[in-house]
Design a protein around this motif. Structure first.
Motif, PDB file in Angstrom:
ATOM      1  N   MET A 115      -8.422 -55.753   2.960  1.00  0.00           N
ATOM      2  CA  MET A 115      -9.630 -55.205   2.403  1.00  0.00           C
ATOM      3  C   MET A 115     -10.862 -55.597   3.231  1.00  0.00           C
ATOM      4  N   LEU A 116     -10.839 -56.757   3.858  1.00  0.00           N
ATOM      5  CA  LEU A 116     -11.999 -57.192   4.631  1.00  0.00           C
ATOM      6  C   LEU A 116     -12.218 -56.361   5.890  1.00  0.00           C
ATOM      7  N   PHE A 117     -11.140 -55.848   6.469  1.00  0.00           N
ATOM      8  CA  PHE A 117     -11.239 -55.163   7.748  1.00  0.00           C
ATOM      9  C   PHE A 117     -11.089 -53.654   7.648  1.00  0.00           C
ATOM     10  N   ARG A 118     -11.350 -53.067   6.476  1.00  0.00           N
ATOM     11  CA  ARG A 118     -11.236 -51.617   6.359  1.00  0.00           C
ATOM     12  C   ARG A 118     -12.337 -50.930   7.166  1.00  0.00           C
ATOM     13  N   LYS A 119     -12.111 -49.681   7.487  1.00  0.00           N
ATOM     14  CA  LYS A 119     -13.038 -48.931   8.328  1.00  0.00           C
ATOM     15  C   LYS A 119     -14.178 -48.292   7.534  1.00  0.00           C
ATOM     16  N   ASP A 120     -14.014 -48.101   6.243  1.00  0.00           N
ATOM     17  CA  ASP A 120     -15.011 -47.391   5.444  1.00  0.00           C
ATOM     18  C   ASP A 120     -15.911 -48.338   4.643  1.00  0.00           C
ATOM     19  N   ILE A 121     -16.403 -49.378   5.267  1.00  0.00           N
ATOM     20  CA  ILE A 121     -17.289 -50.354   4.630  1.00  0.00           C
ATOM     21  C   ILE A 121     -18.669 -49.726   4.440  1.00  0.00           C
ATOM     22  N   GLU A 122     -19.231 -49.896   3.253  1.00  0.00           N
ATOM     23  CA  GLU A 122     -20.595 -49.425   2.998  1.00  0.00           C
ATOM     24  C   GLU A 122     -21.563 -50.330   3.756  1.00  0.00           C
ATOM     25  N   PRO A 123     -22.420 -49.770   4.605  1.00  0.00           N
ATOM     26  CA  PRO A 123     -23.335 -50.606   5.397  1.00  0.00           C
ATOM     27  C   PRO A 123     -24.320 -51.370   4.517  1.00  0.00           C
ATOM     28  N   ARG A 124     -24.456 -52.648   4.773  1.00  0.00           N
ATOM     29  CA  ARG A 124     -25.427 -53.510   4.099  1.00  0.00           C
ATOM     30  C   ARG A 124     -25.871 -54.573   5.078  1.00  0.00           C
ATOM     31  N   CYS A 125     -27.142 -54.908   5.006  1.00  0.00           N
ATOM     32  CA  CYS A 125     -27.682 -55.941   5.897  1.00  0.00           C
ATOM     33  C   CYS A 125     -27.032 -57.300   5.641  1.00  0.00           C
ATOM     34  N   ALA A 126     -26.496 -57.505   4.445  1.00  0.00           N
ATOM     35  CA  ALA A 126     -25.889 -58.789   4.089  1.00  0.00           C
ATOM     36  C   ALA A 126     -24.714 -59.133   4.994  1.00  0.00           C
ATOM     37  N   TYR A 127     -23.992 -58.133   5.506  1.00  0.00           N
ATOM     38  CA  TYR A 127     -22.872 -58.421   6.397  1.00  0.00           C
ATOM     39  C   TYR A 127     -22.952 -57.644   7.707  1.00  0.00           C
ATOM     40  N   CYS A 128     -24.148 -57.626   8.264  1.00  0.00           N
ATOM     41  CA  CYS A 128     -24.379 -57.021   9.570  1.00  0.00           C
ATOM     42  C   CYS A 128     -24.463 -58.131  10.625  1.00  0.00           C
ATOM     43  N   LYS A 129     -23.999 -57.840  11.829  1.00  0.00           N
ATOM     44  CA  LYS A 129     -24.052 -58.825  12.926  1.00  0.00           C
ATOM     45  C   LYS A 129     -25.483 -59.183  13.305  1.00  0.00           C
ATOM     46  N   LYS A 130     -26.418 -58.277  13.080  1.00  0.00           N
ATOM     47  CA  LYS A 130     -27.798 -58.490  13.492  1.00  0.00           C
ATOM     48  C   LYS A 130     -28.628 -59.246  12.460  1.00  0.00           C
ATOM     49  N   GLY A 131     -28.048 -59.587  11.306  1.00  0.00           N
ATOM     50  CA  GLY A 131     -28.797 -60.251  10.257  1.00  0.00           C
ATOM     51  C   GLY A 131     -28.261 -61.628   9.910  1.00  0.00           C
ATOM     52  N   ASN A 132     -29.151 -62.479   9.395  1.00  0.00           N
ATOM     53  CA  ASN A 132     -28.780 -63.807   8.904  1.00  0.00           C
ATOM     54  C   ASN A 132     -29.357 -63.969   7.507  1.00  0.00           C
ATOM     55  N   ALA A 133     -28.541 -64.459   6.593  1.00  0.00           N
ATOM     56  CA  ALA A 133     -28.958 -64.583   5.202  1.00  0.00           C
ATOM     57  C   ALA A 133     -30.012 -65.670   5.029  1.00  0.00           C
ATOM     58  N   LEU A 134     -31.092 -65.316   4.346  1.00  0.00           N
ATOM     59  CA  LEU A 134     -32.111 -66.294   3.961  1.00  0.00           C
ATOM     60  C   LEU A 134     -31.792 -66.820   2.567  1.00  0.00           C
ATOM     61  N   SER A 135     -31.369 -65.913   1.689  1.00  0.00           N
ATOM     62  CA  SER A 135     -30.981 -66.244   0.316  1.00  0.00           C
ATOM     63  C   SER A 135     -29.958 -65.206  -0.120  1.00  0.00           C
ATOM     64  N   ASP A 136     -29.615 -65.196  -1.403  1.00  0.00           N
ATOM     65  CA  ASP A 136     -28.663 -64.206  -1.904  1.00  0.00           C
ATOM     66  C   ASP A 136     -29.242 -62.790  -1.852  1.00  0.00           C
ATOM     67  N   ARG A 137     -30.561 -62.690  -1.880  1.00  0.00           N
ATOM     68  CA  ARG A 137     -31.216 -61.383  -1.964  1.00  0.00           C
ATOM     69  C   ARG A 137     -31.911 -60.942  -0.685  1.00  0.00           C
ATOM     70  N   GLU A 138     -32.137 -61.843   0.259  1.00  0.00           N
ATOM     71  CA  GLU A 138     -32.875 -61.496   1.467  1.00  0.00           C
ATOM     72  C   GLU A 138     -32.113 -61.854   2.737  1.00  0.00           C
ATOM     73  N   VAL A 139     -32.331 -61.028   3.748  1.00  0.00           N
ATOM     74  CA  VAL A 139     -31.699 -61.201   5.062  1.00  0.00           C
ATOM     75  C   VAL A 139     -32.788 -61.061   6.115  1.00  0.00           C
ATOM     76  N   ILE A 140     -32.717 -61.888   7.150  1.00  0.00           N
ATOM     77  CA  ILE A 140     -33.640 -61.715   8.271  1.00  0.00           C
ATOM     78  C   ILE A 140     -32.889 -60.968   9.368  1.00  0.00           C
ATOM     79  N   CYS A 141     -33.455 -59.842   9.766  1.00  0.00           N
ATOM     80  CA  CYS A 141     -32.805 -58.931  10.711  1.00  0.00           C
ATOM     81  C   CYS A 141     -33.518 -58.995  12.056  1.00  0.00           C
TER      82      CYS A 141
END
Length: 69
Positions: free
Chosen positions: A1-27
């Motif tokens: 399930m982690l490596f499926r091809k049809d993942i809904e894009p979200r900044c929370a799990y993007c290579k260009k972002g780092n989590a600041l908190s549960d709700r915010e990401v720095i991109c």
């Protein structure tokens, strides 16, 4: 399930972002954004994605007869 091809894009799990908190990401591209946001620069990083917890088995409705063959 982690490596499926049809993942809904979200900044929370993007290579260009780092989590600041549960709700915010720095991109790198867009600065501080909500974790649910996404953009065209999205690149999936499976190590950042936390899969949903498995459903807990409800044993209240089960009896010994349910386990007999």
């Amino acid at each position: 399930m982690l490596f499926r091809k049809d993942i809904e894009p979200r900044c929370a799990y993007c290579k260009k972002g780092n989590a600041l908190s549960d709700r915010e990401v720095i991109c790198v591209k867009r600065g501080i954004v909500a974790a649910e946001d996404s953009c065209r620069a999205f690149r999936y990083d499976p190590l950042k994605r936390v899969p949903p917890r498995p459903v807990k088995l409800n044993t209240e409705k089960l009896s010994a007869e349910d386990f007999m063959i």
